[in-house]
Motif scaffolding. Structure first.
Motif, PDB file in Angstrom:
ATOM      1  N   SER A  51     -44.990 -10.737  40.891  1.00 44.58           N
ATOM      2  CA  SER A  51     -45.365 -10.548  39.482  1.00 44.58           C
ATOM      3  C   SER A  51     -44.217 -10.949  38.543  1.00 44.58           C
ATOM      4  CB  SER A  51     -45.698  -9.061  39.304  1.00 44.58           C
ATOM      5  OG  SER A  51     -45.527  -8.662  37.986  1.00 44.58           O
ATOM      6  N   GLY A  53     -44.292  -9.583  35.634  1.00 49.18           N
ATOM      7  CA  GLY A  53     -44.304  -8.410  34.760  1.00 49.18           C
ATOM      8  C   GLY A  53     -45.137  -8.634  33.504  1.00 49.18           C
ATOM      9  N   GLN A  57     -52.286  -5.941  35.556  1.00 48.31           N
ATOM     10  CA  GLN A  57     -52.314  -5.687  37.000  1.00 48.31           C
ATOM     11  C   GLN A  57     -53.618  -6.159  37.651  1.00 48.31           C
ATOM     12  OE1 GLN A  57     -49.892  -4.323  39.346  1.00 48.31           O
ATOM     13  NE2 GLN A  57     -48.774  -5.236  37.649  1.00 48.31           N
ATOM     14  N   LEU A  60     -53.894  -9.868  38.786  1.00 45.38           N
ATOM     15  CA  LEU A  60     -53.040 -10.422  39.842  1.00 45.38           C
ATOM     16  C   LEU A  60     -53.864 -10.679  41.102  1.00 45.38           C
ATOM     17  CD1 LEU A  60     -49.894  -8.219  39.278  1.00 45.38           C
ATOM     18  CD2 LEU A  60     -49.931 -10.708  39.204  1.00 45.38           C
ATOM     19  N   VAL A 103     -38.053  -8.799  37.225  1.00 44.61           N
ATOM     20  CA  VAL A 103     -38.973  -7.702  37.523  1.00 44.61           C
ATOM     21  C   VAL A 103     -38.808  -7.173  38.947  1.00 44.61           C
ATOM     22  CG1 VAL A 103     -41.443  -7.176  37.802  1.00 44.61           C
ATOM     23  CG2 VAL A 103     -40.675  -8.478  35.844  1.00 44.61           C
ATOM     24  N   ASN A 104     -38.398  -8.046  39.874  1.00 44.38           N
ATOM     25  CA  ASN A 104     -38.489  -7.664  41.278  1.00 44.38           C
ATOM     26  C   ASN A 104     -37.163  -7.437  41.995  1.00 44.38           C
ATOM     27  OD1 ASN A 104     -41.529  -7.938  41.927  1.00 44.38           O
ATOM     28  ND2 ASN A 104     -41.038  -9.759  40.731  1.00 44.38           N
ATOM     29  N   SER A 133     -41.083  -5.874  47.039  1.00 47.20           N
ATOM     30  CA  SER A 133     -41.378  -6.194  45.629  1.00 47.20           C
ATOM     31  C   SER A 133     -42.807  -5.835  45.241  1.00 47.20           C
ATOM     32  CB  SER A 133     -41.169  -7.684  45.356  1.00 47.20           C
ATOM     33  OG  SER A 133     -39.824  -7.993  45.453  1.00 47.20           O
ATOM     34  N   PHE A 134     -43.666  -5.634  46.228  1.00 51.21           N
ATOM     35  CA  PHE A 134     -45.053  -5.277  45.901  1.00 51.21           C
ATOM     36  C   PHE A 134     -45.226  -3.782  45.689  1.00 51.21           C
ATOM     37  CE2 PHE A 134     -45.711  -9.440  47.813  1.00 51.21           C
ATOM     38  CZ  PHE A 134     -46.538 -10.003  46.861  1.00 51.21           C
ATOM     39  N   ILE A 135     -44.154  -3.036  45.889  1.00 50.54           N
ATOM     40  CA  ILE A 135     -44.287  -1.572  45.788  1.00 50.54           C
ATOM     41  C   ILE A 135     -44.241  -1.142  44.323  1.00 50.54           C
ATOM     42  CG2 ILE A 135     -43.248   0.638  46.465  1.00 50.54           C
ATOM     43  CD1 ILE A 135     -42.409  -0.704  49.078  1.00 50.54           C
ATOM     44  N   ASN A 136     -45.274  -0.457  43.896  1.00 45.85           N
ATOM     45  CA  ASN A 136     -45.379   0.006  42.509  1.00 45.85           C
ATOM     46  C   ASN A 136     -44.572   1.281  42.289  1.00 45.85           C
ATOM     47  OD1 ASN A 136     -47.037  -1.955  41.313  1.00 45.85           O
ATOM     48  ND2 ASN A 136     -48.865  -1.030  42.200  1.00 45.85           N
ATOM     49  N   HIS A 137     -44.431   1.619  41.013  1.00 44.07           N
ATOM     50  CA  HIS A 137     -43.734   2.848  40.643  1.00 44.07           C
ATOM     51  C   HIS A 137     -44.688   4.044  40.626  1.00 44.07           C
ATOM     52  CE1 HIS A 137     -41.558   5.814  38.249  1.00 44.07           C
ATOM     53  NE2 HIS A 137     -42.717   5.990  37.618  1.00 44.07           N
ATOM     54  N   TYR A 170     -38.999   3.876  40.069  1.00 45.05           N
ATOM     55  CA  TYR A 170     -38.241   2.754  39.478  1.00 45.05           C
ATOM     56  C   TYR A 170     -37.096   3.269  38.631  1.00 45.05           C
ATOM     57  CZ  TYR A 170     -41.933  -0.772  40.415  1.00 45.05           C
ATOM     58  OH  TYR A 170     -42.828  -1.638  40.969  1.00 45.05           O
ATOM     59  N   TRP A 187     -40.317  -0.859  31.169  1.00 46.48           N
ATOM     60  CA  TRP A 187     -40.723  -1.747  32.271  1.00 46.48           C
ATOM     61  C   TRP A 187     -41.987  -2.534  31.907  1.00 46.48           C
ATOM     62  CZ3 TRP A 187     -39.691  -3.436  37.192  1.00 46.48           C
ATOM     63  CH2 TRP A 187     -38.532  -2.954  37.778  1.00 46.48           C
ATOM     64  N   PHE A 189     -45.128  -0.987  31.439  1.00 48.97           N
ATOM     65  CA  PHE A 189     -46.391  -0.379  31.860  1.00 48.97           C
ATOM     66  C   PHE A 189     -46.435   1.091  31.474  1.00 48.97           C
ATOM     67  CE2 PHE A 189     -43.550   0.117  35.522  1.00 48.97           C
ATOM     68  CZ  PHE A 189     -43.751   1.428  35.901  1.00 48.97           C
ATOM     69  N   GLU A 190     -47.630   1.636  31.565  1.00 47.15           N
ATOM     70  CA  GLU A 190     -47.871   3.044  31.232  1.00 47.15           C
ATOM     71  C   GLU A 190     -48.109   3.747  32.559  1.00 47.15           C
ATOM     72  OE1 GLU A 190     -48.328   5.626  27.958  1.00 47.15           O
ATOM     73  OE2 GLU A 190     -48.288   3.450  27.729  1.00 47.15           O
TER      74      GLU A 190
HETATM   75  C1  LIG Z   1     -41.903  -4.908  41.417  1.00 47.96           C
HETATM   76  S1  LIG Z   1     -43.454  -5.250  40.707  1.00 47.96           S
HETATM   77  C2  LIG Z   1     -44.544  -4.266  41.650  1.00 47.96           C
HETATM   78  C3  LIG Z   1     -45.681  -5.055  42.242  1.00 47.96           C
HETATM   79  C4  LIG Z   1     -46.718  -5.544  41.271  1.00 47.96           C
HETATM   80  N1  LIG Z   1     -47.682  -4.491  40.961  1.00 47.96           N
HETATM   81  C5  LIG Z   1     -47.497  -6.736  41.848  1.00 47.96           C
HETATM   82  O1  LIG Z   1     -48.696  -6.617  42.026  1.00 47.96           O
HETATM   83  O2  LIG Z   1     -46.838  -7.735  42.115  1.00 47.96           O
HETATM   84  C6  LIG Z   1     -43.250  -4.426  39.189  1.00 47.96           C
HETATM   85  C7  LIG Z   1     -44.376  -4.609  38.215  1.00 47.96           C
HETATM   86  O3  LIG Z   1     -45.551  -3.972  38.715  1.00 47.96           O
HETATM   87  C8  LIG Z   1     -46.221  -3.289  37.670  1.00 47.96           C
HETATM   88  N2  LIG Z   1     -46.230  -1.850  37.957  1.00 47.96           N
HETATM   89  C9  LIG Z   1     -45.414  -1.186  38.802  1.00 47.96           C
HETATM   90  N3  LIG Z   1     -45.717   0.112  38.864  1.00 47.96           N
HETATM   91  C10 LIG Z   1     -46.753   0.307  38.030  1.00 47.96           C
HETATM   92  C11 LIG Z   1     -47.521   1.447  37.638  1.00 47.96           C
HETATM   93  N4  LIG Z   1     -47.274   2.651  38.121  1.00 47.96           N
HETATM   94  N5  LIG Z   1     -48.516   1.264  36.735  1.00 47.96           N
HETATM   95  C12 LIG Z   1     -48.786   0.039  36.216  1.00 47.96           C
HETATM   96  N6  LIG Z   1     -48.088  -1.071  36.537  1.00 47.96           N
HETATM   97  C13 LIG Z   1     -47.095  -0.954  37.443  1.00 47.96           C
HETATM   98  C14 LIG Z   1     -45.479  -3.586  36.377  1.00 47.96           C
HETATM   99  O4  LIG Z   1     -46.075  -4.711  35.796  1.00 47.96           O
HETATM  100  C15 LIG Z   1     -44.100  -3.946  36.890  1.00 47.96           C
HETATM  101  O5  LIG Z   1     -43.437  -4.818  36.008  1.00 47.96           O
END
Ligand SMILES: C[S@@+](CC[C@H](N)C(=O)[O-])C[C@H]1O[C@@H](n2cnc3c(N)ncnc32)[C@H](O)[C@@H]1O
Length: 348
Positions: A51, A53, A57, A60, A103-104, A133-137, A170, A187, A189-190
């Motif tokens: 991503s 960023g 979401q 993607l 972002v990653n 890098s695919f791990i969300n917060h 994060y 970052w 996002f909400e």
């Molecule tokens: C390291 S990437 C995580 C993987 C990303 N979701 C993807 O599909 O590639 C970080 C980005 O993911 C999204 N993201 C991460 N955690 C999130 C969350 N809890 N809610 C919404 N978006 C989130 C934001 O856009 C952030 O900039």
């Protein structure tokens, strides 16, 4: 892919106070990544899956999993399939790669780097690891990472249910909901994790949280704040997980009390013990250095009474949640020692 800033003794880089060190490392690292993407279509295609960023979401695309496999036959993917050719053309867009890196990229955390790095050399690495890098917060995270050499080991920081999404913190999640909201907005996002929802949906709880956040900012007797929160939880018969969420949010108030003999004496048993709060937080938001430090400090008295063995299991459990099961016992002890500051050293 990883770059290291290596500081030996007085250092090789002239001035770290103005962020110069970071800039040098970052420039060097970006160069490495661009070079690798140019030389290897597979690397370019992998970076292209990440991503920037800027996307919604939901927009993607789920990447082709074959791209992540290491088997030699999959390498044929780099020789001319549409997927990789298309990917390659796009990722060589430098602007896009820079956004992806922003972002990653992950940085090594200091205590692990101190213990697991080379003797006396402080490693402060920045790197891009594709799968992590695919791990969300989440503010209710269940995973952490430990860096060993160029490897980023992702490990559970608390029990994870089957089917539960793996998530990282994060940013610092031992802070109230408004601060976490600010951080997630930075970052882009909400955060809508179950902890954030719990702390913002119920009207009376929201009022209570707002009042407590104000008290936290304005200072005063943190014991009174903690006692009020604990009372509320007791009266509403809050479930353990919800108690832990609130304790995590007001962690700084709890630790201000534990740091002050005067406040501990004043509020006595109305404030739960440091070890109990640490355990409760670790079960809900996972182990981390702050929780581990509290657990170690909270166990100090038990140690004095010769009950160390009884609490050791708990400490090791939180230690493993913080640093991962791969960390051997002797390394864990070294990490425990680093975690405690000099004044709180206990006999490990
Ligand atoms: C390291 S990437 C995580 C993987 C990303 N979701 C993807 O599909 O590639 C970080 C980005 O993911 C999204 N993201 C991460 N955690 C999130 C969350 N809890 N809610 C919404 N978006 C989130 C934001 O856009 C952030 O900039």
């Amino acid at each position: 892919m990883m770059a290291k800033a290596v500081a030996i003794g007085r250092g090789v880089l002239q001035d770290t106070t103005d962020g110069g060190e970071k800039m040098v490392v970052w420039k060097d690292f970006v160069g490495k990544v661009l070079d690798a993407a140019e030389k290897c279509p597979r690397t370019a295609a992998l970076i292209h899956t990440l991503s920037t960023g800027e996307e919604q979401q939901d927009d993607l695309v789920v990447p082709e999993m074959a791209l992540f496999r290491q088997e030699p036959e999959d390498l044929s993917l780099t020789d001319g399939t549409n997927m990789v050719r298309e990917g390659t053309q796009e990722v060589l867009d430098v602007d896009r790669i820079l956004k992806v890196l922003d972002v990653n990229c992950l940085t090594e955390d200091a205590p692990a780097a101190d213990v697991l790095g080379n003797n006396g050399i402080v490693n402060c690495g920045v790197g891009l690891w594709i799968l992590p890098s695919f791990i969300n917060h989440s503010c209710h995270p269940n995973a952490r990472r430990t860096h060993v050499g160029d490897h980023a080991i992702v490990h559970a920081s608390r029990d994870i249910k089957a089917g539960e999404e793996i998530t990282f913190p994060y940013f610092d999640v031992l802070v109230p909901v408004s601060k976490r909201r600010e951080a997630s907005r930075a970052w882009g996002f909400e955060c809508k994790c179950d902890r954030c929802r719990f702390e913002s949906e119920d009207f009376t709880l929201k009022q209570e949280i707002l009042k407590s956040e104000n008290d936290l900012v304005n200072g005063g007797d943190m014991g009174a704040l903690v006692v009020r929160l604990e009372e509320r939880m007791r009266k509403s018969m809050a479930k353990e997980r919800r108690k832990a969420f609130l304790r995590a949010s007001f962690w700084s108030a709890y630790s201000a009390v534990y740091d002050s003999d005067k406040l501990v004496r004043k509020w006595g048993r109305r404030v739960p013990s440091e070890a109990l709060v640490a355990e409760s937080i670790a079960d809900a938001v996972g182990g981390n250095e702050n929780v581990l430090r509290a657990m170690l400090r909270g166990s100090k008295d038990a140690n004095g009474c010769g009950n160390w063995l009884e609490v050791e299991d708990k400490v090791v459990r939180i230690g493993r949640a913080t640093y991962g099961k791969v960390v051997k016992r002797h390394a864990m002890r070294a990490l425990f020692r680093l975690t405690l500051d000099a004044n709180n050293n206990i006999n490990l």
